[in-house]
Design an enzyme around this catalytic site. Structure first.
Site, PDB file in Angstrom:
ATOM      1  N   ASP A  24      35.544  40.478  46.314  1.00  0.00           N
ATOM      2  CA  ASP A  24      35.160  39.904  47.610  1.00  0.00           C
ATOM      3  C   ASP A  24      36.325  39.514  48.517  1.00  0.00           C
ATOM      4  O   ASP A  24      36.305  38.437  49.140  1.00  0.00           O
ATOM      5  CB  ASP A  24      34.273  38.677  47.397  1.00  0.00           C
ATOM      6  CG  ASP A  24      33.020  38.979  46.606  1.00  0.00           C
ATOM      7  OD1 ASP A  24      32.710  40.161  46.405  1.00  0.00           O
ATOM      8  OD2 ASP A  24      32.353  38.015  46.174  1.00  0.00           O
ATOM      9  N   LYS A 133      27.599  44.031  46.273  1.00  0.00           N
ATOM     10  CA  LYS A 133      26.856  43.184  45.327  1.00  0.00           C
ATOM     11  C   LYS A 133      26.073  42.129  46.104  1.00  0.00           C
ATOM     12  O   LYS A 133      26.579  41.560  47.065  1.00  0.00           O
ATOM     13  CB  LYS A 133      27.776  42.546  44.290  1.00  0.00           C
ATOM     14  CG  LYS A 133      28.800  41.545  44.789  1.00  0.00           C
ATOM     15  CD  LYS A 133      29.638  41.031  43.618  1.00  0.00           C
ATOM     16  CE  LYS A 133      30.655  39.989  44.042  1.00  0.00           C
ATOM     17  NZ  LYS A 133      30.058  38.727  44.508  1.00  0.00           N
ATOM     18  N   CYS A 166      32.346  33.711  42.488  1.00  0.00           N
ATOM     19  CA  CYS A 166      32.083  35.107  42.143  1.00  0.00           C
ATOM     20  C   CYS A 166      33.008  35.653  41.060  1.00  0.00           C
ATOM     21  O   CYS A 166      32.587  36.470  40.239  1.00  0.00           O
ATOM     22  CB  CYS A 166      32.166  35.968  43.397  1.00  0.00           C
ATOM     23  SG  CYS A 166      30.859  35.581  44.586  1.00  0.00           S
TER      24      CYS A 166
END
Length: 236
Positions: A24, A133, A166
């Protein structure tokens, strides 16, 4: 085979049967004006993280490791985010921020938008894999497990943001699926105060995986890369 100095102990693995995972590294999480910034989180210290990820990616690619880039987000109507019946609807700070500030609707973590894009300094190359995702874990509703198993990959080296959300979620799910997870601590950054970073790293090295750093990683992949005396002593 290489041996990577790490906490709580060194780990030996084959780079060609391992993957570097970049979690990310989007404008949402690493840029001023992105989602985390707008939601009140401090992103001022992300610049060194970006530089360290670039260094780790270059070393991993030269060693023949698979590079996997994750992008967290949803369609611009937020169907993938889940409605009021989903815990994600209630816990996602991006969704809560947009409910508080309707003018941001359709802008935060929406596929195709600036917020969703990887930062300009980090660019996937041919042979890398880029995966969207919809939740914190990179294993949930993605082909990650299949991609890794089909290539015989068992060791995962993690970088990215946020360490305590995450990154840790993906590493934990990998642990339950019998993957060895290693975090490069100086190539990650937390969402929240500094103690969130330290708590996540403590959890990982104590219960779920291993913790190393970019300099040690690069030196393990290419011994010609200098390793500072401080790092040699740190993992001795």
């Amino acid at each position: 085979m290489i041996t990577l100095p790490a906490r709580p102990e060194s780990l030996t693995f084959a780079p060609q049967q391992s993957a570097l995972i970049v979690v990310d590294m989007q404008n949402a999480y690493a840029s001023q004006g992105g989602y985390l910034d707008l939601a009140g989180f401090d992103v001022s210290a992300t610049r060194p993280v970006i530089d360290n990820i670039n260094t780790a990616v270059a070393a991993a690619r030269a060693a023949g490791m698979l590079i996997i880039w994750f992008q967290n987000g949803w369609d611009d109507q937020y169907v993938e985010a889940g409605g009021p019946g989903s815990p994600n609807y209630h816990k996602s700070n991006a969704l809560k921020t947009m409910r508080q500030r309707p003018e941001l609707q359709g802008k935060l973590l929406a596929k195709g938008g600036w917020d969703y894009q990887l930062v300009d300094e980090l660019t996937p190359q041919e042979g890398d894999i880029v995966l969207p995702k919809p939740r914190y874990s990179g294993f949930f509703n993605t082909p990650l497990d299949s991609i890794l198993r089909s290539r015989g990959i068992r060791h995962l080296v993690f970088t990215g943001i946020a360490t305590n959300v995450c990154v840790e979620s993906t590493l934990r799910d990998g642990f339950f699926l019998e993957y060895f997870g290693i975090v490069l601590e100086d190539a990650t950054h937390q969402a929240g105060p500094a103690f969130a970073q330290q708590a996540a790293l403590f959890n990982i090295e104590t219960f779920f995986g291993w913790v190393s750093d970019v300099e040690s990683f690069c030196h393990a992949l290419s011994p010609a890369t200098p390793l500072s005396l401080a790092k040699e002593k740190r993992y001795a």
